[in-house]
Design a protein around this motif. Structure first.
Motif, PDB file in Angstrom:
ATOM      1  N   TYR A  89      52.543  22.578  44.486  1.00 22.26           N
ATOM      2  CA  TYR A  89      52.951  23.952  44.732  1.00 22.26           C
ATOM      3  C   TYR A  89      52.596  24.851  43.545  1.00 22.26           C
ATOM      4  O   TYR A  89      52.021  25.939  43.701  1.00 22.26           O
ATOM      5  N   THR A  90      52.929  24.387  42.335  1.00 23.27           N
ATOM      6  CA  THR A  90      52.656  25.205  41.143  1.00 23.27           C
ATOM      7  C   THR A  90      51.155  25.347  40.894  1.00 23.27           C
ATOM      8  O   THR A  90      50.691  26.396  40.419  1.00 23.27           O
ATOM      9  N   SER A  91      50.407  24.281  41.200  1.00 24.88           N
ATOM     10  CA  SER A  91      48.947  24.410  41.018  1.00 24.88           C
ATOM     11  C   SER A  91      48.364  25.431  41.986  1.00 24.88           C
ATOM     12  O   SER A  91      47.451  26.213  41.627  1.00 24.88           O
ATOM     13  N   SER A  92      48.902  25.472  43.218  1.00 27.66           N
ATOM     14  CA  SER A  92      48.429  26.474  44.187  1.00 27.66           C
ATOM     15  C   SER A  92      48.800  27.874  43.723  1.00 27.66           C
ATOM     16  O   SER A  92      47.971  28.809  43.765  1.00 27.66           O
ATOM     17  N   ILE A  93      50.047  28.040  43.283  1.00 26.59           N
ATOM     18  CA  ILE A  93      50.488  29.343  42.779  1.00 26.59           C
ATOM     19  C   ILE A  93      49.672  29.735  41.553  1.00 26.59           C
ATOM     20  O   ILE A  93      49.263  30.905  41.386  1.00 26.59           O
ATOM     21  N   ASN A  94      49.440  28.764  40.691  1.00 29.28           N
ATOM     22  CA  ASN A  94      48.697  29.046  39.468  1.00 29.28           C
ATOM     23  C   ASN A  94      47.268  29.509  39.786  1.00 29.28           C
ATOM     24  O   ASN A  94      46.739  30.446  39.165  1.00 29.28           O
ATOM     25  N   HIS A  95      46.653  28.851  40.751  1.00 23.07           N
ATOM     26  CA  HIS A  95      45.299  29.258  41.165  1.00 23.07           C
ATOM     27  C   HIS A  95      45.317  30.669  41.743  1.00 23.07           C
ATOM     28  O   HIS A  95      44.424  31.487  41.458  1.00 23.07           O
ATOM     29  N   TYR A  96      46.338  30.973  42.502  1.00 28.39           N
ATOM     30  CA  TYR A  96      46.479  32.310  43.083  1.00 28.39           C
ATOM     31  C   TYR A  96      46.662  33.358  41.989  1.00 28.39           C
ATOM     32  O   TYR A  96      46.029  34.421  41.999  1.00 28.39           O
ATOM     33  N   PHE A  97      47.528  33.048  41.014  1.00 25.37           N
ATOM     34  CA  PHE A  97      47.764  33.988  39.922  1.00 25.37           C
ATOM     35  C   PHE A  97      46.508  34.177  39.073  1.00 25.37           C
ATOM     36  O   PHE A  97      46.218  35.277  38.579  1.00 25.37           O
ATOM     37  N   GLN A  98      45.771  33.111  38.870  1.00 26.94           N
ATOM     38  CA  GLN A  98      44.534  33.225  38.078  1.00 26.94           C
ATOM     39  C   GLN A  98      43.529  34.149  38.776  1.00 26.94           C
ATOM     40  O   GLN A  98      42.831  34.935  38.114  1.00 26.94           O
ATOM     41  N   ASN A  99      43.440  34.061  40.089  1.00 22.94           N
ATOM     42  CA  ASN A  99      42.542  34.970  40.830  1.00 22.94           C
ATOM     43  C   ASN A  99      42.979  36.416  40.647  1.00 22.94           C
ATOM     44  O   ASN A  99      42.139  37.329  40.477  1.00 22.94           O
ATOM     45  N   ILE A 100      44.321  36.613  40.688  1.00 15.76           N
ATOM     46  CA  ILE A 100      44.816  37.982  40.495  1.00 15.76           C
ATOM     47  C   ILE A 100      44.470  38.468  39.092  1.00 15.76           C
ATOM     48  O   ILE A 100      44.031  39.614  38.886  1.00 15.76           O
ATOM     49  N   GLN A 101      44.663  37.593  38.100  1.00 19.58           N
ATOM     50  CA  GLN A 101      44.372  38.004  36.731  1.00 19.58           C
ATOM     51  C   GLN A 101      42.880  38.294  36.528  1.00 19.58           C
ATOM     52  O   GLN A 101      42.508  39.248  35.833  1.00 19.58           O
ATOM     53  N   LYS A 102      42.037  37.461  37.125  1.00 16.82           N
ATOM     54  CA  LYS A 102      40.593  37.717  36.994  1.00 16.82           C
ATOM     55  C   LYS A 102      40.213  39.058  37.630  1.00 16.82           C
ATOM     56  O   LYS A 102      39.445  39.847  37.053  1.00 16.82           O
ATOM     57  N   SER A 103      40.778  39.311  38.807  1.00 16.00           N
ATOM     58  CA  SER A 103      40.497  40.595  39.467  1.00 16.00           C
ATOM     59  C   SER A 103      41.023  41.748  38.634  1.00 16.00           C
ATOM     60  O   SER A 103      40.391  42.832  38.543  1.00 16.00           O
ATOM     61  N   ALA A 104      42.194  41.509  37.999  1.00 10.98           N
ATOM     62  CA  ALA A 104      42.761  42.563  37.155  1.00 10.98           C
ATOM     63  C   ALA A 104      41.873  42.835  35.956  1.00 10.98           C
ATOM     64  O   ALA A 104      41.658  43.998  35.559  1.00 10.98           O
ATOM     65  N   GLN A 105      41.308  41.799  35.356  1.00 14.40           N
ATOM     66  CA  GLN A 105      40.444  41.987  34.199  1.00 14.40           C
ATOM     67  C   GLN A 105      39.157  42.725  34.601  1.00 14.40           C
ATOM     68  O   GLN A 105      38.656  43.588  33.855  1.00 14.40           O
ATOM     69  N   VAL A 106      38.644  42.368  35.770  1.00 15.32           N
ATOM     70  CA  VAL A 106      37.434  43.066  36.251  1.00 15.32           C
ATOM     71  C   VAL A 106      37.727  44.542  36.442  1.00 15.32           C
ATOM     72  O   VAL A 106      36.919  45.419  36.082  1.00 15.32           O
ATOM     73  N   LEU A 107      38.896  44.836  37.001  1.00 18.80           N
ATOM     74  CA  LEU A 107      39.270  46.226  37.234  1.00 18.80           C
ATOM     75  C   LEU A 107      39.463  46.974  35.924  1.00 18.80           C
ATOM     76  O   LEU A 107      38.953  48.090  35.731  1.00 18.80           O
ATOM     77  N   LEU A 108      40.217  46.383  35.016  1.00 16.32           N
ATOM     78  CA  LEU A 108      40.595  47.086  33.790  1.00 16.32           C
ATOM     79  C   LEU A 108      39.394  47.360  32.888  1.00 16.32           C
ATOM     80  O   LEU A 108      39.370  48.378  32.174  1.00 16.32           O
ATOM     81  N   TYR A 109      38.427  46.511  32.899  1.00 17.40           N
ATOM     82  CA  TYR A 109      37.317  46.680  31.961  1.00 17.40           C
ATOM     83  C   TYR A 109      36.009  47.094  32.653  1.00 17.40           C
ATOM     84  O   TYR A 109      34.925  46.956  32.084  1.00 17.40           O
ATOM     85  N   SER A 110      36.200  47.576  33.900  1.00 17.72           N
ATOM     86  CA  SER A 110      35.010  48.151  34.550  1.00 17.72           C
ATOM     87  C   SER A 110      34.647  49.472  33.852  1.00 17.72           C
ATOM     88  O   SER A 110      35.524  50.188  33.367  1.00 17.72           O
ATOM     89  N   PRO A 111      33.356  49.860  33.774  1.00 23.17           N
ATOM     90  CA  PRO A 111      32.942  51.094  33.058  1.00 23.17           C
ATOM     91  C   PRO A 111      33.590  52.342  33.632  1.00 23.17           C
ATOM     92  O   PRO A 111      33.992  53.240  32.876  1.00 23.17           O
ATOM     93  N   ASP A 112      33.707  52.403  34.963  1.00 26.54           N
ATOM     94  CA  ASP A 112      34.277  53.601  35.571  1.00 26.54           C
ATOM     95  C   ASP A 112      35.728  53.781  35.148  1.00 26.54           C
ATOM     96  O   ASP A 112      36.162  54.893  34.804  1.00 26.54           O
TER      97      ASP A 112
END
Length: 764
Positions: free
Chosen positions: A62-85
């Protein structure tokens, strides 16, 4: 303690078979119960370990599934935050731009947000907040949420301070928006890539249904699933996020594992795993009764097997113990037969165990008893027939033979078997007599091959009830010709001899060649045509010899009543009174000498009185004469019991033996030492040792005075092996040493002769 003591005593009072059965049942029950408890504990531990490991594995999944889900959110967040626009637009205040420029800036930001929204699932809202408090959102939540994010209450909860102090990584937590709304939020600070200054914040709200979805595929099953963040706020599956968790996280050591805690007054099993990405602790709690529900079934099965095992073991042990104790019960039965006097039984030894050895010892004991008891029985009966036994000796015989004369009635029967042709039948007759003894009230002995002496201790009607079936058995089954010669019955055991003499006289005169014409039972009184009162005569003679004149008076009154009822002929009465007076005259001569005898014409005077006066007066006058003339003489006589008389004779004959003592004398007489010592002191007046010492002193004084033997020789003849000890003993008793005593005795005649010479010279 008293109750326990009583229970133990009652247990020990049970029969051996029951004690063994209860012991086996108790030990079996204790063993099975202990085994059941230990096995139940072991099964509980195994179930707990198995369930704990399974729950931990499920939480890990369960925690590994949640962790994978959270990591995807964090990666998407990093892409958003450091996009040039986003970096470009958040470097300045977009609300200050002109209309068209501001719209393009906002559209670029929202395009980035929508792109992120489309790439993720389970997101309730995405918020971008610049440092100028401009909020950009995509949300399915409350429209007032942006206002809350920029409001003072949100700031007062310290979220911005926490993000400012973070190292740029995401921060996950449960955020309480208001009393009705709590969300699962991810916070991320936005920094300018050029100077790393804080230019905004990203807030992502995750739907709680995401957790429920992950839980549904984790197979965690029954129980409660909770997520506790680092601030202690708990999210519970089905209930959402709420107040602080009831679980003390300090008790959950390690990254993962399981433990037991009490919640809501009930024990729970908790499996947990800690997530490094979020800092949360994932907890799955199940009531212990649910985890161990299989154990209840196992315990129920154990109880059933325990009951069946105890029942089966009880039946089997009862059968085995009955088989094992059967020889012991036979032994007890044989012992009881021995107690009743039967020595014919034998223990059949089959095995070589302890009971087998006990059986051999028991049979050996019976052999010894058979050798000894007939001798004791014969000695007892001979002593009774010779009338030379004291009451104490009688009690000793009764103890050894386990037989007791309990009733005041004694009657002797001589059983005579006529014309014996079958020796085996005669042996069977002897066994039949022994078997009759088991009923009690009788003791017997064999006088000759075909003569048996039976002493009954019961009234005549009971005696006949025992005797008649015996005679029928001997006559009908053994084909013998038995005849019973019955003496008179008496109330005192000392008359056993008298009853025996009566039966013996009857047998002597009635046995002949034509015995078939005689009845089977012959009574002593039937031999006298006029019913001579022989039993009264015998009792009177005995009590006269004993000096018991009160008993004499009582018997005389019975005789007077008997004569009145039977109309006894005067000649019989005359013969009886003459016999009594003649016996009194013999006693007077015995105790008082010839000068005490009655007048020579006493017989003529008595005959004259008998013709003139009634029997009542003559009988009572005789008793008065006995008391007056015999009383003073008999009371002066010292009458010792046979055992004491024998011991006195033994002392007189063997006082010179140094070993003579109370033990020695008791052993010679065949008596118990304590009993003999008390008997001797009671009749003699002094103890045994004191009496022997006095006799030795008398003998030593006589030897010293009348002989010239050396002191050592006198000591040896007196019973002292050590002459020195003899001298000490002699001085303690006389005040003089043996030599001084001899000199003083020898000096007396010389002194008397000197005094006589002086008297003669003075007379001249």
């Amino acid at each position: 303690m008293k109750t326990i003591g009583n229970a133990i005593r009652r247990f020990h009072d049970l029969t051996l078979a029951r004690k063994m059965w209860l012991s086996v049942a108790f030990v079996s029950l204790l063993t099975l119960a202990t085994f059941a408890a230990l096995s139940s504990t072991q099964i509980k531990r195994l179930i707990t370990e198995r369930e704990g490991k399974v729950m931990v594995q499920q939480i890990e999944y369960y925690t590994s599934s949640i962790n994978h889900y959270f990591q995807n959110i964090q990666k998407s967040a990093q892409v958003l935050l450091y996009s040039p626009d986003i970096q470009e637009r958040f470097s300045s205040d977009m609300s200050a731009l002109s209309g068209g420029e501001r719209i393009r800036a906002f559209n670029e930001v929202y395009n980035q947000l929508h792109r992120m929204w489309d790439n993720l699932y389970g997101i309730d809202a995405i918020y971008l907040i610049d440092r100028y408090q401009n909020v950009f959102k995509i949300s399915v939540e409350d429209a007032n949420m942006p206002t809350f994010l920029t409001g003072e209450e949100f700031a007062s909860q310290g979220w911005y301070d926490r993000l400012g102090k973070s190292d740029g990584s995401s921060y996950w937590s449960f955020v309480r928006w208001n009393d009705r709304k709590t969300s699962i939020m991810m916070f991320n600070a936005m920094y300018d890539k050029t100077d790393l200054s804080l230019i905004g914040h990203l807030v992502i709200s995750v739907s709680p249904q995401v957790f429920d979805g992950f839980l549904s595929v984790s197979n965690l099953g029954e129980g409660t699933n909770s997520i506790v963040d680092s601030a202690g706020v708990a999210y519970t599956s089905g209930n959402g996020a709420g107040a602080r968790s009831q679980i003390d996280l300090s008790l959950l050591t390690g990254e993962q594992g399981y433990t037991f805690l009490h919640q809501n007054n009930e024990p729970y099993m908790l499996a947990y795993a800690k997530n490094k990405l979020t800092g949360w602790t994932f907890v799955h709690s199940v009531p212990q009764r649910i985890v161990l529900k299989d154990l209840r079934n196992v315990n129920s099965l154990w109880l059933f097997f325990l009951f069946v095992s105890i029942l089966l073991m009880t039946v089997v042990s009862a059968f085995l113990l009955r088989t094992i104790t059967m020889p012991l019960r036979k032994m007890v039965k044989l012992v009881r037969e021995v107690e009743r006097g039967s020595l014919s039984g034998r223990f059949h030894v089959q095995y070589k165990d302890e009971l087998g050895r006990l059986g051999h010892a028991f049979n050996h004991m019976l052999d010894k008893l058979q050798d000894g008891i007939p001798l004791l029985r014969e000695k007892l009966i001979r002593s009774l027939l010779e009338r030379n036994m004291s009451v104490e000796e009688l009690r000793e015989y009764e103890r050894k033979l386990d037989f007791r004369f309990e009733r005041p009635w004694f009657q002797v029967v001589l059983l005579y078997v006529h014309d014996v042709k079958d020796e085996n039948a005669l042996s069977a007759a002897e066994r039949a007599i022994r078997d009759m003894e088991l009923h009690g009230g009788m003791i017997s002995d064999t006088l000759a091959a075909n003569q048996f002496c039976l002493i009954f201790n019961c009234p005549q009607d009971e005696m006949l009830a025992l005797l008649e079936p015996l005679l029928d058995h001997l006559r009908d089954e053994l084909k013998l010709q038995p005849y019973a010669f019955v003496g008179n019955g008496y109330e005192d055991i000392h008359f056993v001899k008298t009853s025996f003499e009566e039966a013996k006289t009857l047998l002597k005169y009635r046995v002949g060649e034509r015995m078939e014409e005689e009845p089977a039972i012959l009574f002593s009184g039937a031999s006298w045509e006029h019913q001579y009162p022989e039993s009264f005569e015998n009792r009177l003679l005995y009590y006269m010899d004993e000096g018991d004149f009160d008993m004499c008076a009582g018997v005389m009154e019975e005789l007077i009543a008997y004569v009145r009822a039977r109309s006894v002929a005067p000649s019989v009465i005359h013969s009886l009174l003459i016999s009594l007076h003649n016996h009194m005259n013999k006693l007077l001569i015995q105790f008082g000498g010839s000068d005490r005898r009655m007048d020579d014409d006493w017989l003529d005077k008595l005959s004259a009185r008998l013709t003139l006066e009634p029997f009542e007066k003559n009988g009572r006058d005789f008793i008065a004469s006995v008391k007056k003339r015999l009383g003073p003489l008999i009371h002066k006589q010292i009458r010792h019991s046979p055992n004491v008389a024998k011991s006195l004779q033994l002392i007189r004959e063997r006082f010179a033996n140094p070993n003579i003592g109370v033990d020695y004398a008791a052993r010679e007489l065949g008596l118990n030492t304590n009993y003999f010592s008390q008997l001797f002191k009671r009749e003699v007046g002094v103890g045994f040792a004191e009496y022997v010492s006095g006799l030795r002193l008398e003998h030593a004084q006589k030897q010293l005075a009348e002989t010239s033997l050396k002191i050592k020789e006198v000591a040896e003849k007196t019973g002292f092996a050590d002459s020195h000890y003899f001298g000490v003993w002699f001085k303690d008793n006389t005040g003089l040493s043996p030599s001084q005593y001899r000199k003083s005795v020898q000096a007396q005649p010389a002194r008397m002769e000197s005094e006589a010479a002086k008297s003669r010279s003075s007379a001249n």
